[in-house]
Design a protein around this motif. Structure first.
Motif, PDB file in Angstrom:
ATOM      1  N   UNK A 194       0.718  -1.226   0.180  1.00  0.00           N
ATOM      2  CA  UNK A 194       0.140   0.080  -0.026  1.00  0.00           C
ATOM      3  C   UNK A 194       0.790   1.113  -0.041  1.00  0.00           C
ATOM      4  N   UNK A 195       1.733   1.262  -0.909  1.00  0.00           N
ATOM      5  CA  UNK A 195       2.632   2.301  -1.043  1.00  0.00           C
ATOM      6  C   UNK A 195       4.072   2.359  -0.608  1.00  0.00           C
ATOM      7  N   UNK A 196       4.296   1.493   0.408  1.00  0.00           N
ATOM      8  CA  UNK A 196       5.462   1.405   1.398  1.00  0.00           C
ATOM      9  C   UNK A 196       6.133   0.255   0.534  1.00  0.00           C
ATOM     10  N   UNK A 197       7.550   0.504   0.385  1.00  0.00           N
ATOM     11  CA  UNK A 197       8.431  -0.601  -0.119  1.00  0.00           C
ATOM     12  C   UNK A 197       9.614  -0.766   0.781  1.00  0.00           C
ATOM     13  N   UNK A 198       9.418  -2.296   0.887  1.00  0.00           N
ATOM     14  CA  UNK A 198      10.523  -2.746   1.651  1.00  0.00           C
ATOM     15  C   UNK A 198      11.310  -3.629   1.130  1.00  0.00           C
ATOM     16  N   UNK A 199      12.712  -4.105   1.434  1.00  0.00           N
ATOM     17  CA  UNK A 199      13.687  -4.687   0.777  1.00  0.00           C
ATOM     18  C   UNK A 199      13.863  -6.040   1.702  1.00  0.00           C
ATOM     19  N   UNK A 200      13.920  -7.256   0.906  1.00  0.00           N
ATOM     20  CA  UNK A 200      14.208  -8.321   1.681  1.00  0.00           C
ATOM     21  C   UNK A 200      15.489  -9.110   1.344  1.00  0.00           C
ATOM     22  N   UNK A 201      16.509  -9.539   1.843  1.00  0.00           N
ATOM     23  CA  UNK A 201      17.564 -10.574   1.535  1.00  0.00           C
ATOM     24  C   UNK A 201      17.082 -11.842   1.221  1.00  0.00           C
ATOM     25  N   UNK A 202      15.904 -12.296   2.031  1.00  0.00           N
ATOM     26  CA  UNK A 202      15.124 -13.605   1.820  1.00  0.00           C
ATOM     27  C   UNK A 202      13.910 -13.213   2.031  1.00  0.00           C
ATOM     28  N   UNK A 203      12.977 -13.686   1.177  1.00  0.00           N
ATOM     29  CA  UNK A 203      11.518 -13.678   1.231  1.00  0.00           C
ATOM     30  C   UNK A 203      10.838 -15.045   1.498  1.00  0.00           C
TER      31      UNK A 203
END
Length: 484
Positions: free
Chosen positions: A156-165
């Motif tokens: 919902x408009x926020x972006x997050x980064x994951x090394x593992x998902x």
């Protein structure tokens, strides 16, 4: 567009994953800075609870994304509420049977709103406890998560980064292709638990786990129930003799069952009643429950943006360690199509943790076991006769009727059958059905023996307490004979 200054990756060392997450900020041209995590988990089913504690102990930074109620199907719409409802229904059933035990009950009635208050109290307590834990221990993002790329999730408009998902989004009810289905207020396993009034006549499409459990529960609570199954038998994956016992149990309680039922249309009448038209005629009821299979919640995740592959049914393709086609993305639970139960979801979580630590656990290591919680319960582990024949496995089969089990007779719950398959070549157990009182508990003992690769003679050498259903298992093997 993302700038080109991002550095990221992972490596494999002795089978374990090592994260390589650079400290360079990840930015967009719009000036948005993303928060970075070692692990992003999308969905909060039972595998999430399995893996999260270990990840936190290892000091991993974790983000949790959830679009619906925390806890997934089991806590909110599956095991917890349905078994609570079934417990109320069994109480009504036993009151009705009071005279069988010398207890005379003049009258009783179902207070459905109170039944549902109890259901909601228990499931809400589990949901609130899980939610509070997440909010206290991780960054919790309520909202629908989608892939921007293989490492980036948008909520919902926020972006997050994951090394593992980790994808753990479960399944939902499949909508059958029946003319008129979109024009009637049909219920799925979620919607039926939101009812405030007891249906006067519940129509059910689907004669497997969801359909049968709700059919018996609502019949015992006072609804008329009619069930339609397109296959020649209910619980069509089971052996025919087991299916017939289940049908007899349900029909004896007044549930109307139509098998080989080809439904041509459904419609809603002016009086709000719902009609189901099938090859035998038309039946009208107050409510319609659809329990005709499940589809994975993978279609809204934008998996193509990450390069994650799915099969022709939409389930995410994984290897034996729950890893997808993208090495740093895993899929756990129902969404991977490798199991459809809470306990297989939990085991997926254990497999995932093993993969992270360089262990050797695999999906294929487990022996599938499950229970259908009609009353009496049907508990299963391993293969049935259909499957053994399909795989050309030579086997012996032993059976014992629950009517000959002392514990069942003492409780006056004698419907059902114990059925065990033994490999003819090495005497190991390849499958069992314990259909009867206590079967859902007894099956664990047989599952343990199968996992350990024990020969059936080990049971015959084991002393088991009396009076129990379990004590009869060693004696069942005395009737071993070749398959038909």
């Amino acid at each position: 567009m993302r700038n080109q200054g991002i550095q990221r990756g992972f490596s494999l060392c002795n089978g374990a994953i090592t994260f390589i997450v650079q400290s360079i900020s990840t930015t967009y041209q719009e000036g948005i800075t993303m928060k970075r995590y070692d692990v992003i988990i999308i969905g909060t089913g039972q595998a999430t609870g399995t893996i999260l504690g270990n990840l936190l102990e290892e000091k991993k930074s974790v983000a949790i994304v959830e679009a619906d109620r925390v806890g997934g199907s089991c806590v909110n719409w599956g095991c917890t509420p349905t078994k609570t409802l079934i417990a109320s229904a069994r109480t009504a059933h036993m009151i009705k049977r009071g005279s069988d035990f010398g207890i005379e009950v003049d009258s009783y009635h179902t207070n459905f709103s109170k039944v549902m208050d109890r259901v909601n109290a228990i499931r809400n307590e589990s949901n609130k406890g899980f939610t509070a834990w997440l909010e206290e221990t991780v960054d919790f993002y309520p909202g629908f998560g989608t892939f921007v790329d293989a490492h980036t999730i948008a909520i919902e408009g926020t972006h997050i980064y994951g090394g593992l998902i980790v994808i753990h989004t479960g399944t939902r009810a499949r909508v059958p292709s029946i003319p008129g289905i979109e024009s009637v207020p049909w219920l799925d396993n979620k919607g039926i638990l939101a009812l405030n009034e007891l249906p006067s006549h519940l129509l059910i499409i689907g004669g497997s786990y969801i359909g049968l459990e709700f059919a018996q529960a609502f019949r015992r609570l006072g609804s008329e129930v009619t069930l339609f199954e397109s296959s020649p038998q209910i619980i069509s994956k089971e052996d025919e003799d087991i299916s017939e016992i289940a049908r007899s149990v349900l029909e004896d309680e007044g549930i109307e069952i139509f098998t080989s039922a080809s439904i041509s249309s459904v419609s809603q009448k002016a009086d709000q009643q719902i009609s189901v038209e099938y090859q035998g005629g038309t039946i009208t009821g107050s409510h319609l429950l659809v329990g005709a299979g499940r589809i994975p919640n993978s279609d809204g995740l934008n998996l193509s943006n990450a390069g994650v592959e799915i099969d022709e049914r939409g389930f995410i393709i994984v290897d034996d360690t729950c890893r997808t086609s993208v090495p740093h993305i895993y899929a756990l639970g129902d969404v991977n199509g490798r199991g459809a139960f809470t306990h297989t979801s939990v085991h997926d979580g254990q497999v995932f943790l093993s993969a992270l630590s360089g262990g050797s656990k695999k999906i294929s290591d487990r022996t599938l076991t499950y229970s259908l919680f009609i009353d009496p319960p049907l508990a299963r582990v391993g293969m049935n006769e259909k499957q053994a024949k399909q795989h050309n496995i030579p086997y012996l089969v032993a059976t014992k009727e629950m009517a000959s089990v002392s514990r069942a007779k003492e409780k006056d719950e004698t419907k059902g059958r114990i059925k065990i398959l033994v490999n003819k070549d090495d005497d190991t157990i390849i499958g069992a059905a314990v259909f009867g009182v206590g079967g859902d508990e007894v099956i664990g003992m047989i599952a343990l023996a199968m996992q350990a690769g024990l020969r059936y003679q080990t049971f015959q050498e084991t002393v088991i307490p009396h009076p129990t259903v379990s004590e009869l298992i060693p004696w069942v093997f005395s009737s071993l004979q070749s398959e038909a």
